[in-house]
Each structure stands twice: as structure tokens, then as C-alpha cells.
Design a protein around this motif. Structure first.
Motif, PDB file in Angstrom:
ATOM      1  N   UNK A 435       0.827  -1.211   0.000  1.00 31.66           N
ATOM      2  CA  UNK A 435       0.000   0.000   0.000  1.00 31.66           C
ATOM      3  C   UNK A 435       0.862   1.263   0.000  1.00 31.66           C
ATOM      4  N   UNK A 436       1.910   1.271   0.832  1.00 30.66           N
ATOM      5  CA  UNK A 436       2.750   2.470   0.940  1.00 30.66           C
ATOM      6  C   UNK A 436       3.556   2.688  -0.334  1.00 30.66           C
ATOM      7  N   UNK A 437       4.249   1.641  -0.790  1.00 29.87           N
ATOM      8  CA  UNK A 437       5.101   1.783  -1.970  1.00 29.87           C
ATOM      9  C   UNK A 437       4.243   1.978  -3.224  1.00 29.87           C
ATOM     10  N   UNK A 438       3.118   1.263  -3.301  1.00 33.59           N
ATOM     11  CA  UNK A 438       2.243   1.421  -4.455  1.00 33.59           C
ATOM     12  C   UNK A 438       1.652   2.819  -4.546  1.00 33.59           C
ATOM     13  N   UNK A 439       1.225   3.364  -3.396  1.00 33.94           N
ATOM     14  CA  UNK A 439       0.721   4.732  -3.403  1.00 33.94           C
ATOM     15  C   UNK A 439       1.777   5.728  -3.836  1.00 33.94           C
ATOM     16  N   UNK A 440       3.006   5.514  -3.371  1.00 39.35           N
ATOM     17  CA  UNK A 440       4.096   6.399  -3.764  1.00 39.35           C
ATOM     18  C   UNK A 440       4.392   6.318  -5.249  1.00 39.35           C
ATOM     19  N   UNK A 441       4.342   5.125  -5.807  1.00 41.95           N
ATOM     20  CA  UNK A 441       4.588   4.984  -7.247  1.00 41.95           C
ATOM     21  C   UNK A 441       3.461   5.597  -8.075  1.00 41.95           C
ATOM     22  N   UNK A 442       2.256   5.621  -7.533  1.00 40.87           N
ATOM     23  CA  UNK A 442       1.156   6.308  -8.232  1.00 40.87           C
ATOM     24  C   UNK A 442       1.449   7.806  -8.327  1.00 40.87           C
ATOM     25  N   UNK A 443       1.981   8.382  -7.244  1.00 40.31           N
ATOM     26  CA  UNK A 443       2.350   9.801  -7.277  1.00 40.31           C
ATOM     27  C   UNK A 443       3.496  10.029  -8.260  1.00 40.31           C
ATOM     28  N   UNK A 444       4.485   9.124  -8.263  1.00 42.21           N
ATOM     29  CA  UNK A 444       5.610   9.251  -9.194  1.00 42.21           C
ATOM     30  C   UNK A 444       5.132   9.202 -10.645  1.00 42.21           C
ATOM     31  N   UNK A 445       4.208   8.292 -10.947  1.00 46.94           N
ATOM     32  CA  UNK A 445       3.669   8.208 -12.311  1.00 46.94           C
ATOM     33  C   UNK A 445       2.916   9.479 -12.678  1.00 46.94           C
ATOM     34  N   UNK A 446       2.268  10.098 -11.683  1.00 48.57           N
ATOM     35  CA  UNK A 446       1.564  11.356 -11.935  1.00 48.57           C
ATOM     36  C   UNK A 446       2.534  12.465 -12.330  1.00 48.57           C
ATOM     37  N   UNK A 447       3.755  12.408 -11.814  1.00 54.99           N
ATOM     38  CA  UNK A 447       4.775  13.384 -12.207  1.00 54.99           C
ATOM     39  C   UNK A 447       5.079  13.251 -13.701  1.00 54.99           C
ATOM     40  N   UNK A 448       5.218  12.013 -14.175  1.00 56.41           N
ATOM     41  CA  UNK A 448       5.453  11.805 -15.608  1.00 56.41           C
ATOM     42  C   UNK A 448       4.251  12.282 -16.434  1.00 56.41           C
ATOM     43  N   UNK A 449       3.060  12.102 -15.891  1.00 50.96           N
ATOM     44  CA  UNK A 449       1.854  12.541 -16.584  1.00 50.96           C
ATOM     45  C   UNK A 449       1.880  14.051 -16.810  1.00 50.96           C
ATOM     46  N   UNK A 450       2.149  14.810 -15.755  1.00 54.82           N
ATOM     47  CA  UNK A 450       2.089  16.267 -15.885  1.00 54.82           C
ATOM     48  C   UNK A 450       3.293  16.819 -16.639  1.00 54.82           C
ATOM     49  N   UNK A 451       4.457  16.190 -16.493  1.00 57.55           N
ATOM     50  CA  UNK A 451       5.618  16.655 -17.256  1.00 57.55           C
ATOM     51  C   UNK A 451       5.401  16.453 -18.753  1.00 57.55           C
ATOM     52  N   UNK A 452       4.834  15.307 -19.127  1.00 58.60           N
ATOM     53  CA  UNK A 452       4.536  15.071 -20.542  1.00 58.60           C
ATOM     54  C   UNK A 452       3.463  16.041 -21.030  1.00 58.60           C
ATOM     55  N   UNK A 453       2.488  16.351 -20.165  1.00 62.58           N
ATOM     56  CA  UNK A 453       1.458  17.330 -20.532  1.00 62.58           C
ATOM     57  C   UNK A 453       2.075  18.708 -20.752  1.00 62.58           C
ATOM     58  N   UNK A 454       3.047  19.083 -19.929  1.00 64.55           N
ATOM     59  CA  UNK A 454       3.722  20.364 -20.121  1.00 64.55           C
ATOM     60  C   UNK A 454       4.464  20.407 -21.458  1.00 64.55           C
ATOM     61  N   UNK A 455       5.134  19.314 -21.799  1.00 61.48           N
ATOM     62  CA  UNK A 455       5.808  19.255 -23.100  1.00 61.48           C
ATOM     63  C   UNK A 455       4.779  19.359 -24.221  1.00 61.48           C
ATOM     64  N   UNK A 456       3.644  18.688 -24.053  1.00 59.52           N
ATOM     65  CA  UNK A 456       2.578  18.732 -25.056  1.00 59.52           C
ATOM     66  C   UNK A 456       2.080  20.158 -25.278  1.00 59.52           C
ATOM     67  N   UNK A 457       2.018  20.935 -24.223  1.00 58.97           N
ATOM     68  CA  UNK A 457       1.538  22.318 -24.345  1.00 58.97           C
ATOM     69  C   UNK A 457       2.611  23.232 -24.923  1.00 58.97           C
TER      70      UNK A 457
END
Length: 539
Positions: A435-457
Motif C-alpha cells: 500500500x505504501x510503496x504502491x501509493x508512492x509509485x502512483x504519485x511518481x507516475x503522476x509526475x510523468x503525466x504532468x511533465x509530458x502534458x507540459x511538453x505537449x503544451x
């Protein structure tokens, strides 16, 4: 030949930045792997102890290569060769689809076919382009290994084996482009072939026959169904057997011939596997733009969720095995503690596999933003944006579905972890780590999501290349950095490497604070900047 040269030059101009990332990144990984092995496993005794443990617990071979002895070069390739070949395979399949099926979707192939170049010449130019890309990758890998002072014959065969695997998957990508109706479908088919054959190689190695001294493994027949297995059986720095390289090249040549034959009998913009027929009327679930994004991406999410499920199952089932057999083996302690960040081997094993889960979730995040870019390039976003749905809402829908998908992938991994514990009667306390490590990796994946969105913009034409490049760099640094002795500050740059962990005194949040800050700020910035961005055509 002049038409081939012209089209080849056009492909090189379009791809040179991406190919630099793929080829230099692969060669750099090979170099760092050798340096890391020299630092972390400097004696033959250390390497022999780890090989004995791995062969005694063959499930570890699912994500490693074929043991061929404790020589420094052979040991390094055991750790890293499947991943070098994996990068070559992805580079080759993406290249093949990009210049075949995607060009057909965008109408480029039809324009070229109307010139004296005809219908076959573009495919020939793509084949030559792919062969050159793999030759460059092989050459840089050879130079990287020679730069370490490793034996020249082993270095040459290592590079050639990686490049030959890439050639085989170049053929896979070309055939997928002929079979499927869309570039998305062709890429999905090719990637699934890559993943399945990668798994075949790992399972085939795990089911092989070990030597009496537990230093070498002979592959089972299943390995020989996989190009990854062929490359591994070259065994550089040990047997130096070149014949599997020839097998890879022959398979690639056969697949290229099949692609040429299919192209010659197929109409442009048609395929041999028809798309599923759609409904005449939209369902109630498509009444919102968010639902439309979900409908367009749900199929891809299923694949990533299955990967998460399998990763979770392996994390806890292998944790039980490792914890029970490795207490007296310092080599196992060393590798698992370094990669997992915990002195508790079961917890370290879960952490290692959930770093891999973070990579899978990050891949989903990049893919969904890449889908927004594809909709923009294909012109299907423009009619939608001509309605009261604005640019901010449109991008926001992709971010929302991206977050939902990340949660689904992590939840699938948690379910798999529970199944792994139940199947082996393991320690249910590991679910706290999940639960702890999985939740943390979900946040880490969200970082890639928003960084790619910034590049897209900000730089839409670079969305796909930069997005996947960020994941590749984070994987190399975050997944392999601790194993190869990278500096701590460098490893900590990778979001997947600084997620929370369970420790003896409770929970160590590590880099959670700055991960959340980047995710929130990146999402807000991308939406704010999208308000003024114009639609950007293909480049």
C-alpha cells in the motif's frame, strides 16, 4: 535508388533526435552496467555467490539474462543484456510503425505513391532506415564496452547481438503495420509481441538446466521461441557463439519479406485485420468528453493493468522465496538491499518490483498524453474543440483519465500482491508495504503525466519523444542506478526511486513532498498554458 535516398534522408531528418536518445542511451546503459558490476561485484567469489543463489531460485531469471559463468563480462550481460535488447526492440518497432502505418494514416504515403517512387519504395526506405539505426546502436554498444577495457571479441558479439535482436523486431513492426488498421493498433500488437517474447525468454531460462556448480544455465526449448533468448545464447565473454545472431538476422529478413509481400497486395489505407465495427449510435456513457477519452484509451489501460497484476503477484511470491533462502548469502543481501532500499529482504523485494510497477504506470501516463497529441495531429481534436468544449477542458479530461488509469494499474498490482501472498501462504504484513510503496509509485507516475502534458503544451512536436525519453532515463537511473553504484543524488532525480517506504520505525516519506508538489504544479501549469495554445499540426 534516388527515390530511396531521398526518402531515407527525410526519415533521418525526422528521427535523428529520437534515434540519438535510443542509441546513446542503450550504449550508456551498457557502459554503466559494466562499471557498476566492477564496483559492486569486484571479486569472482561475489559474482559466483550471486549466480548460485539466482540459479537456485530461478524465478529471478524472469527479469535477468542467461547465466554463463562468473567472468566479469559474462556476469554483466547476465544482469543487463535483456534490457539492452528490450530497448533495441522498442526502438525498432516504433520506427517501423511510424514510417509505415502512421504515414498512411496521415496521408503521406498516398502523396508519395503518386510520384515515381510508387508504393514499395517508402517501405524499402524504412527498412534501410531501420537497419542503419540498429547498426548504429550495435556500433555504439561495442564502443561503450570496449571503453571499459572488456575483451574485444565479447564486446563485438554483445553489440551485434543487441543490434540483431533489434533487426528481428524491425520486421515485427513492419508486419504489424501491414496487419493493423491504425498506428495505435500496430504499435500495440508489436509491443505485445515484444513483451510476450521477453517473458518467453525469462520463463525458458528459469525452466532450464543448471550446471552442477550453479554457475551456468542451459536454456529450455521455450527460450528458443524468443529473439531475446537467441541473443542471450550468443553468450559473449563465455562461449562467443555467433550463430544465434545469424538466426536473428534470418528471422528479421523473413519478416521483412513478408511485409513487402503484404504491401504489394494491399490497398493503401487498408489492412488485413479489420477494425471492429462501431455502433450506429453513441451509448449513454459517451455523453461527456471525459467519457470519450476513456473510451479511446480503455483498451490500452487493460494491457497496463495486466502488467501491474503480474508485477504485484511476482513481488510477494518472490519475496517469500527470497526471505526463506537468502539469510546466509551476503551477495543476495547486497543486491536486494541496494535496489530495494531495505535490509528486510522481503520488503526490499516488494520495493524492487514496485519500482518496475512505477515504470509501467509512467508508461501509461505518457501514452495517454501521446494519444492527445495523436488526436491533434490526425485532425480529430479540431471538430471537438469547435464545440463549447474548450482547450483546457479537453486537456483536463486526458489528465483526469490519466490519473484514473494510474490508480487502476496500481490497484491491479495490489490485487496481484494479495494473490501472491495467498498462493504461497506468505506474510500478510507485506500488504502494508504494498500500500505504501504502491501509493508512492502512483504519485511518481503522476509526475510523468504532468511533465509530458507540459511538453505537449509548450513543444507539442516533441511530446512523444520527450515523454518516452523521460521514462527511459528514469528507468535506467532509478531501477539500475542502485545496482550499478550510481551517486545517490543522481538516483534521487528519478521519481520512481524516491517514493515512500516502510521502515522499522514506521514510514519513511522520502521524496513524497516534492513529488506531490511537482504533480500539482505541473497539472496547474499545463492547464493554464493550454488556454492560449493553438492547435499544432504534425511536424
Amino acid at each position: 535508388m534516388s527515390a530511396v535516398r531521398t526518402l531515407l534522408g527525410q526519415r533521418v531528418r525526422r528521427d535523428w533526435r529520437q534515434l540519438l536518445l535510443w542509441t546513446i542511451g542503450t550504449a550508456l546503459l551498457a557502459y554503466l552496467a559494466y562499471v557498476g558490476v566492477a564496483q559492486s561485484y569486484g571479486t569472482e567469489q561475489d559474482r559466483a555467490a550471486l549466480l548460485a543463489t539466482v540459479i537456485a531460485n530461478p524465478v529471478i531469471l524472469l527479469f535477468r539474462g542467461l547465466p554463463s559463468g562468473a567472468d566479469q563480462g559474462a556476469f554483466m550481460l547476465f544482469l543487463i543484456f535483456p534490457w539492452l535488447a528490450f530497448l533495441a526492440a522498442l526502438m525498432s518497432t516504433f520506427l517501423a510503425v511510424r514510417h509505415t502505418r502512421m504515414d498512411e494514416e496521415l496521408g503521406r504515403t498516398e502523396l508519395v505513391a503518386a510520384t515515381p517512387a510508387g508504393r514499395i519504395t517508402p517501405l524499402v526506405a524504412t527498412i534501410v532506415h531501420g537497419l542503419i539505426a540498429n547498426a548504429v546502436l550495435a556500433g555504439l554498444t561495442i564502443l561503450a564496452l570496449l571503453g571499459t577495457g572488456a575483451g574485444s571479441q565479447g564486446a563485438v558479439l554483445s553489440g551485434l547481438a543487441v543490434g540483431a535482436v533489434g533487426v528481428t523486431f524491425l520486421g515485427v513492426g513492419l508486419v504489424a503495420g501491414q496487419l493493423m488498421r491504425t498506428s495505435r493498433g500496430a504499435n500495440s500488437l508489436a509491443v505485445w509481441v515484444v513483451l510476450v517474447t521477453f517473458l518467453f525468454s525469462g520463463i525458458g531460462n528459469a525452466a532450464g538446466t543448471p550446471s552442477a556448480d550453479l554457475q551456468r544455465m542451459e536454456s529450455s526449448w521455450l527460450t528458443w521461441l524468443s529473439p531475446f533468448g537467441w541473443g542471450e545464447n550468443v553468450r559473449p565473454y563465455a562461449d562467443d557463439n555467433p550463430w544465434p545472431i545469424v538466426l536473428c538476422l534470418v528471422a528479421g529478413a523473413v519478416l521483412v519479406a513478408v511485409a513487402l509481400a503484404l504491401q504489394s497486395v494491399r490497398d493503401l489505407d487498408q489492412s488485413f485485420i479489420a477494425e471492429r465495427r462501431g455502433r450506429a449510435d453513441a451509448t449513454r456513457s459517451l455523453r461527456s468528453p471525459t467519457a470519450l477519452v476513456w473510451r479511446l484509451t480503455a483498451g490500452a489501460l487493460v494491457g497496463w493493468a495486466i502488467g501491474g497484476l503480474l508485477t504485484g503477484m511476482l513481488s510477494t511470491s518472490l519475496a517469500s522465496v527470497v526471505d526463506s533462502i537468502s539469510a546466509d548469502n551476503p551477495a543476495v543481501d547486497q543486491i536486494l538491499t541496494a535496489m530495494g532500499g531495505s535490509t528486510d529482504l522481503a520488503r526490499a523485494t516488494v520495493s524492487i518490483f514496485f519500482v518496475l510497477l512505477g515504470v509501467l504506470a509512467a508508461c501509461w501516463a505518457v501514452q495517454i498524453i501521446s494519444r492527445a497529441r495523436q488526436e491533434e495531429v490526425a485532425g480529430t481534436a479540431e471538430p471537438l474543440l469547435s464545440t463549447p468544449i474548450g482547450r483546457v477542458r479537453w486537456l483536463g479530461d486526458y489528465l483526469i483519465v490519466g490519473i484514473i488509469g494510474i490508480v487502476v494499474v496500481v490497484a491491479a498490482a495490489a490485487a496481484g500482491a494479495a494473490l501472491g501472498i495467498a498462493s504461497r501462504g506468505g506474510d500478510w504484513a507485506l500488504m502494508q508495504d504494498v500500500a505504501v510503496v504502491g501509493g508512492g509509485q502512483a504519485v511518481a507516475a503522476s509526475v510523468f503525466l504532468v511533465l509530458t502534458a507540459l511538453v505537449f503544451v509548450l513543444a507539442p512536436r516533441a511530446t512523444i519523444a520527450v515523454g518516452w525519453g523521460l521514462v527511459a532515463i528514469a528507468t535506467i537511473v532509478g531501477l539500475f542506478g542502485p545496482l550499478f553504484g550510481f551517486p545517490t543524488w543522481l538516483v534521487d532525480i528519478a521519481p520512481i526511486a524516491v517514493t515512500p517506504q516502510v521502515v522499522a520505525g514506521g514510514i519513511d516519506l522520502r521524496g513524497l513532498g516534492w513529488l506531490v508538489a511537482i504533480a500539482v504544479a505541473g497539472a496547474a501549469a499545463s492547464l493554464a498554458l493550454m488556454r492560449r495554445r493553438e492547435l499544432a499540426p504534425a511536424g
